[in-house]
Design a protein around this motif. Sequence first.
Motif, mmCIF file in Angstrom:
data_model
loop_
_atom_site.group_PDB
_atom_site.id
_atom_site.type_symbol
_atom_site.label_atom_id
_atom_site.label_comp_id
_atom_site.label_asym_id
_atom_site.label_seq_id
_atom_site.Cartn_x
_atom_site.Cartn_y
_atom_site.Cartn_z
ATOM 1 N N UNK A 73 0.818 -1.204 0.000
ATOM 2 C CA UNK A 73 0.000 0.000 0.000
ATOM 3 C C UNK A 73 0.856 1.260 0.000
ATOM 4 N N UNK A 74 1.949 1.265 0.766
ATOM 5 C CA UNK A 74 2.775 2.459 0.948
ATOM 6 C C UNK A 74 3.970 2.512 0.001
ATOM 7 N N UNK A 75 4.019 1.636 -0.979
ATOM 8 C CA UNK A 75 5.175 1.572 -1.876
ATOM 9 C C UNK A 75 5.503 2.938 -2.485
ATOM 10 N N UNK A 76 4.498 3.637 -2.983
ATOM 11 C CA UNK A 76 4.750 4.947 -3.600
ATOM 12 C C UNK A 76 5.291 5.956 -2.592
ATOM 13 N N UNK A 77 4.831 5.878 -1.346
ATOM 14 C CA UNK A 77 5.331 6.796 -0.323
ATOM 15 C C UNK A 77 6.825 6.583 -0.099
ATOM 16 N N UNK A 78 7.278 5.346 -0.162
ATOM 17 C CA UNK A 78 8.687 5.050 0.065
ATOM 18 C C UNK A 78 9.538 5.285 -1.184
ATOM 19 N N UNK A 79 8.914 5.653 -2.291
ATOM 20 C CA UNK A 79 9.658 6.037 -3.488
ATOM 21 C C UNK A 79 9.961 7.532 -3.493
ATOM 22 N N UNK A 80 9.354 8.274 -2.560
ATOM 23 C CA UNK A 80 9.621 9.712 -2.421
ATOM 24 C C UNK A 80 10.836 9.905 -1.521
ATOM 25 N N UNK A 81 11.195 11.164 -1.302
ATOM 26 C CA UNK A 81 12.300 11.475 -0.378
ATOM 27 C C UNK A 81 11.902 11.208 1.068
ATOM 28 N N UNK A 82 10.630 11.421 1.380
ATOM 29 C CA UNK A 82 10.095 11.207 2.725
ATOM 30 C C UNK A 82 8.794 10.430 2.583
ATOM 31 N N UNK A 83 8.682 9.282 3.251
ATOM 32 C CA UNK A 83 7.412 8.549 3.233
ATOM 33 C C UNK A 83 6.428 9.309 4.122
ATOM 34 N N UNK A 84 6.737 9.430 5.403
ATOM 35 C CA UNK A 84 6.020 10.278 6.358
ATOM 36 C C UNK A 84 6.975 10.573 7.494
ATOM 37 N N UNK A 85 6.738 11.663 8.169
ATOM 38 C CA UNK A 85 7.690 12.123 9.172
ATOM 39 C C UNK A 85 6.974 12.357 10.500
ATOM 40 N N UNK A 86 7.054 11.390 11.389
ATOM 41 C CA UNK A 86 6.453 11.490 12.721
ATOM 42 C C UNK A 86 7.586 11.704 13.730
ATOM 43 N N UNK A 87 7.466 12.757 14.508
ATOM 44 C CA UNK A 87 8.492 13.063 15.502
ATOM 45 C C UNK A 87 7.960 12.795 16.907
ATOM 46 N N UNK A 88 8.587 11.889 17.637
ATOM 47 C CA UNK A 88 8.131 11.580 18.994
ATOM 48 C C UNK A 88 8.304 12.767 19.938
ATOM 49 N N UNK A 89 7.278 13.004 20.733
ATOM 50 C CA UNK A 89 7.306 14.045 21.759
ATOM 51 C C UNK A 89 7.464 13.398 23.136
ATOM 52 N N UNK A 90 6.797 12.271 23.300
ATOM 53 C CA UNK A 90 6.758 11.595 24.592
ATOM 54 C C UNK A 90 6.539 10.111 24.348
#
Length: 154
Positions: A73-90
Amino acid sequence: MKKLAILISFILSTGIMQAQKAEMKMLNSLMDDWHKAAAEANSEGFYGKMADEGIYIGTDATERWLRDELKAWAQQAFERDVAWDFKPIERNWHFLGDDIAIGDEKLETWMGICRATVVLKKVDGQWLIFHYHLAVTVPNEQIADFKKLLYPEN
């Protein structure tokens, strides 16, 4: 004799706490690396931290995938420079024995603040993600408006 028993109990509990702190550090590193792999569109680094039978539940009610289904499902997202960017806060951890850890994390994402729950299991000495559940957060005082947005017919 009673003092000796108390001392031994203290030493054992201190050792267990130190071991759990080391495991928590390792788990935090694993999760940070996992999120970094998605931010760098590194599919090997991302999927390699998930068990073969790992489950990922996304924010949409239809999003429940086994690892390889997510990969497709996410193959196209991983073909970009960034698939998704989640930054942990806690992040918080709870251990069920020596080989299962349950965590929750608060994340900064493009959707706003999200929460996630993760279950990891140690397999052959390596921690793997068996279950990850991502959720968008909605402040309680905004739930009524949120429901109107999602279900305008009601």
